[in-house]
Every structure is written in C-alpha cells, then in structure tokens.
Design a protein around this motif. Structure first.
Motif, PDB file in Angstrom:
ATOM      1  N   MET A   1       0.851  -1.177   0.000  1.00  0.00           N
ATOM      2  CA  MET A   1       0.000   0.000   0.000  1.00  0.00           C
ATOM      3  C   MET A   1       0.897   1.241   0.000  1.00  0.00           C
ATOM      4  O   MET A   1       1.807   1.349   0.805  1.00  0.00           O
ATOM      5  N   SER A   2       0.599   2.165  -0.895  1.00  0.00           N
ATOM      6  CA  SER A   2       1.411   3.382  -1.020  1.00  0.00           C
ATOM      7  C   SER A   2       0.995   4.429   0.030  1.00  0.00           C
ATOM      8  O   SER A   2      -0.069   4.328   0.647  1.00  0.00           O
ATOM      9  N   ILE A   3       1.827   5.446   0.180  1.00  0.00           N
ATOM     10  CA  ILE A   3       1.534   6.536   1.123  1.00  0.00           C
ATOM     11  C   ILE A   3       0.206   7.220   0.784  1.00  0.00           C
ATOM     12  O   ILE A   3      -0.618   7.431   1.686  1.00  0.00           O
ATOM     13  N   PRO A   4      -0.052   7.577  -0.494  1.00  0.00           N
ATOM     14  CA  PRO A   4      -1.354   8.177  -0.807  1.00  0.00           C
ATOM     15  C   PRO A   4      -2.534   7.261  -0.453  1.00  0.00           C
ATOM     16  O   PRO A   4      -3.577   7.737  -0.010  1.00  0.00           O
ATOM     17  N   ASP A   5      -2.356   5.954  -0.641  1.00  0.00           N
ATOM     18  CA  ASP A   5      -3.416   5.006  -0.280  1.00  0.00           C
ATOM     19  C   ASP A   5      -3.677   5.021   1.220  1.00  0.00           C
ATOM     20  O   ASP A   5      -4.829   4.989   1.663  1.00  0.00           O
ATOM     21  N   ILE A   6      -2.635   5.073   2.000  1.00  0.00           N
ATOM     22  CA  ILE A   6      -2.778   5.091   3.462  1.00  0.00           C
ATOM     23  C   ILE A   6      -3.455   6.378   3.904  1.00  0.00           C
ATOM     24  O   ILE A   6      -4.384   6.359   4.727  1.00  0.00           O
ATOM     25  N   ILE A   7      -3.025   7.510   3.350  1.00  0.00           N
ATOM     26  CA  ILE A   7      -3.615   8.805   3.692  1.00  0.00           C
ATOM     27  C   ILE A   7      -5.103   8.814   3.338  1.00  0.00           C
ATOM     28  O   ILE A   7      -5.944   9.236   4.140  1.00  0.00           O
ATOM     29  N   ALA A   8      -5.435   8.345   2.137  1.00  0.00           N
ATOM     30  CA  ALA A   8      -6.833   8.322   1.701  1.00  0.00           C
ATOM     31  C   ALA A   8      -7.668   7.393   2.571  1.00  0.00           C
ATOM     32  O   ALA A   8      -8.810   7.722   2.917  1.00  0.00           O
ATOM     33  N   THR A   9      -7.124   6.257   2.923  1.00  0.00           N
ATOM     34  CA  THR A   9      -7.854   5.299   3.758  1.00  0.00           C
ATOM     35  C   THR A   9      -8.182   5.907   5.118  1.00  0.00           C
ATOM     36  O   THR A   9      -9.316   5.790   5.605  1.00  0.00           O
ATOM     37  N   ILE A  10      -7.228   6.575   5.719  1.00  0.00           N
ATOM     38  CA  ILE A  10      -7.462   7.233   7.012  1.00  0.00           C
ATOM     39  C   ILE A  10      -8.533   8.318   6.861  1.00  0.00           C
ATOM     40  O   ILE A  10      -9.461   8.413   7.673  1.00  0.00           O
ATOM     41  N   GLY A  11      -8.431   9.126   5.807  1.00  0.00           N
ATOM     42  CA  GLY A  11      -9.411  10.182   5.569  1.00  0.00           C
ATOM     43  C   GLY A  11     -10.817   9.646   5.367  1.00  0.00           C
ATOM     44  O   GLY A  11     -11.780  10.159   5.938  1.00  0.00           O
ATOM     45  N   VAL A  12     -10.932   8.595   4.571  1.00  0.00           N
ATOM     46  CA  VAL A  12     -12.244   8.000   4.309  1.00  0.00           C
ATOM     47  C   VAL A  12     -12.818   7.387   5.581  1.00  0.00           C
ATOM     48  O   VAL A  12     -14.016   7.518   5.854  1.00  0.00           O
ATOM     49  N   ILE A  13     -11.993   6.729   6.372  1.00  0.00           N
ATOM     50  CA  ILE A  13     -12.475   6.154   7.635  1.00  0.00           C
ATOM     51  C   ILE A  13     -13.015   7.257   8.547  1.00  0.00           C
ATOM     52  O   ILE A  13     -14.089   7.104   9.143  1.00  0.00           O
ATOM     53  N   ILE A  14     -12.286   8.364   8.646  1.00  0.00           N
ATOM     54  CA  ILE A  14     -12.754   9.486   9.482  1.00  0.00           C
ATOM     55  C   ILE A  14     -14.097   9.999   8.982  1.00  0.00           C
ATOM     56  O   ILE A  14     -15.032  10.201   9.773  1.00  0.00           O
ATOM     57  N   LEU A  15     -14.230  10.191   7.684  1.00  0.00           N
ATOM     58  CA  LEU A  15     -15.492  10.683   7.120  1.00  0.00           C
ATOM     59  C   LEU A  15     -16.637   9.698   7.350  1.00  0.00           C
ATOM     60  O   LEU A  15     -17.751  10.097   7.725  1.00  0.00           O
ATOM     61  N   LEU A  16     -16.378   8.427   7.137  1.00  0.00           N
ATOM     62  CA  LEU A  16     -17.433   7.423   7.288  1.00  0.00           C
ATOM     63  C   LEU A  16     -17.857   7.228   8.737  1.00  0.00           C
ATOM     64  O   LEU A  16     -19.048   7.043   9.014  1.00  0.00           O
ATOM     65  N   VAL A  17     -16.922   7.279   9.661  1.00  0.00           N
ATOM     66  CA  VAL A  17     -17.271   7.153  11.083  1.00  0.00           C
ATOM     67  C   VAL A  17     -18.148   8.333  11.492  1.00  0.00           C
ATOM     68  O   VAL A  17     -19.183   8.149  12.154  1.00  0.00           O
ATOM     69  N   ALA A  18     -17.770   9.546  11.089  1.00  0.00           N
ATOM     70  CA  ALA A  18     -18.572  10.728  11.415  1.00  0.00           C
ATOM     71  C   ALA A  18     -19.969  10.612  10.799  1.00  0.00           C
ATOM     72  O   ALA A  18     -20.972  10.905  11.457  1.00  0.00           O
ATOM     73  N   PHE A  19     -20.044  10.166   9.565  1.00  0.00           N
ATOM     74  CA  PHE A  19     -21.327  10.007   8.875  1.00  0.00           C
ATOM     75  C   PHE A  19     -22.189   8.967   9.580  1.00  0.00           C
ATOM     76  O   PHE A  19     -23.379   9.187   9.831  1.00  0.00           O
ATOM     77  N   PHE A  20     -21.607   7.837   9.922  1.00  0.00           N
ATOM     78  CA  PHE A  20     -22.327   6.765  10.622  1.00  0.00           C
ATOM     79  C   PHE A  20     -22.848   7.252  11.973  1.00  0.00           C
ATOM     80  O   PHE A  20     -24.008   7.013  12.330  1.00  0.00           O
ATOM     81  N   LEU A  21     -21.997   7.933  12.727  1.00  0.00           N
ATOM     82  CA  LEU A  21     -22.411   8.434  14.041  1.00  0.00           C
ATOM     83  C   LEU A  21     -23.527   9.470  13.908  1.00  0.00           C
ATOM     84  O   LEU A  21     -24.448   9.506  14.730  1.00  0.00           O
ATOM     85  N   ASN A  22     -23.470  10.283  12.873  1.00  0.00           N
ATOM     86  CA  ASN A  22     -24.521  11.262  12.641  1.00  0.00           C
ATOM     87  C   ASN A  22     -25.838  10.584  12.272  1.00  0.00           C
ATOM     88  O   ASN A  22     -26.893  10.947  12.788  1.00  0.00           O
ATOM     89  N   LEU A  23     -25.778   9.601  11.399  1.00  0.00           N
ATOM     90  CA  LEU A  23     -26.992   8.892  11.005  1.00  0.00           C
ATOM     91  C   LEU A  23     -27.644   8.179  12.185  1.00  0.00           C
ATOM     92  O   LEU A  23     -28.867   8.037  12.234  1.00  0.00           O
ATOM     93  N   ASN A  24     -26.841   7.716  13.110  1.00  0.00           N
ATOM     94  CA  ASN A  24     -27.351   7.000  14.280  1.00  0.00           C
ATOM     95  C   ASN A  24     -27.572   7.917  15.481  1.00  0.00           C
ATOM     96  O   ASN A  24     -27.705   7.452  16.611  1.00  0.00           O
ATOM     97  N   LYS A  25     -27.604   9.217  15.203  1.00  0.00           N
ATOM     98  CA  LYS A  25     -27.908  10.241  16.199  1.00  0.00           C
ATOM     99  C   LYS A  25     -26.968  10.216  17.409  1.00  0.00           C
ATOM    100  O   LYS A  25     -27.351  10.519  18.523  1.00  0.00           O
ATOM    101  N   ARG A  26     -25.709   9.867  17.160  1.00  0.00           N
ATOM    102  CA  ARG A  26     -24.686   9.903  18.212  1.00  0.00           C
ATOM    103  C   ARG A  26     -23.984  11.260  18.257  1.00  0.00           C
ATOM    104  O   ARG A  26     -23.470  11.654  19.290  1.00  0.00           O
ATOM    105  N   VAL A  27     -23.922  11.928  17.100  1.00  0.00           N
ATOM    106  CA  VAL A  27     -23.378  13.292  17.019  1.00  0.00           C
ATOM    107  C   VAL A  27     -24.296  14.115  16.136  1.00  0.00           C
ATOM    108  O   VAL A  27     -24.938  13.607  15.225  1.00  0.00           O
TER     109      VAL A  27
END
Length: 84
Positions: A1-27
């Motif tokens: 896995m390249s550096i850009p792949d790692i950076i993108a994966t971390i970014g996407v995980i952060i976005l998806l966790v925030a989205f999931f928590l928002n949909l489930n009324k946690r934030v």
C-alpha cells in the motif's frame, strides 16, 4: 500500500465514522466532532488525491473541507463549539 493510499484510507475512515455516528444520532451536524472530522477527513482525501494527481477529487475534497471550515465558524452558536 502506497503513502497516498494510506492517507486516503485514514481520511475516508474518518469521514465514514462521522457520517455513521450522525446517522445513528450519536453526534449532531453542528457538533465539534462532526465538523472537525469533516475538515480532517476531507483534507486528507484532498492531499491523497493531489499526490496521485487525480484533480477532480482534489477539487471535490477541497470544497468539502472549505464548506466544513465555513460551517465551523458560521453554524456553531455564538462562536462556541458544542462538545459531545
């Protein structure tokens, strides 16, 4: 896995966790956590897209980050951040 792949994966995980928590009324959409998560997640995805020279996503993620930054200053009551 390249550096850009790692950076993108971390970014996407952060976005998806925030989205999931928002949909489930946690934030709420105007919470400190949600807004900062969008700024950081989209910023990391923007950086990754720039590193691989995929400019349509550089534009998308840059705008996403800028909108979240504007939201940080405009949508949080009286300049304070709602902590959860």
């Amino acid at each position: 896995m390249s550096i850009p792949d790692i950076i993108a994966t971390i970014g996407v995980i952060i976005l998806l966790v925030a989205f999931f928590l928002n949909l489930n009324k946690r934030v709420e959409t105007n919470s400190y956590y949600y807004i900062i998560s969008n700024i950081v997640g989209a910023g990391l995805c923007c950086l990754s897209s720039y590193l691989i020279r995929f400019y349509p996503f550089v534009l998308l993620e840059a705008v996403w980050s800028l909108v979240a930054i504007v939201s940080l200053f405009n949508n949080v009551p009286r300049g304070t951040l709602k902590k959860e």
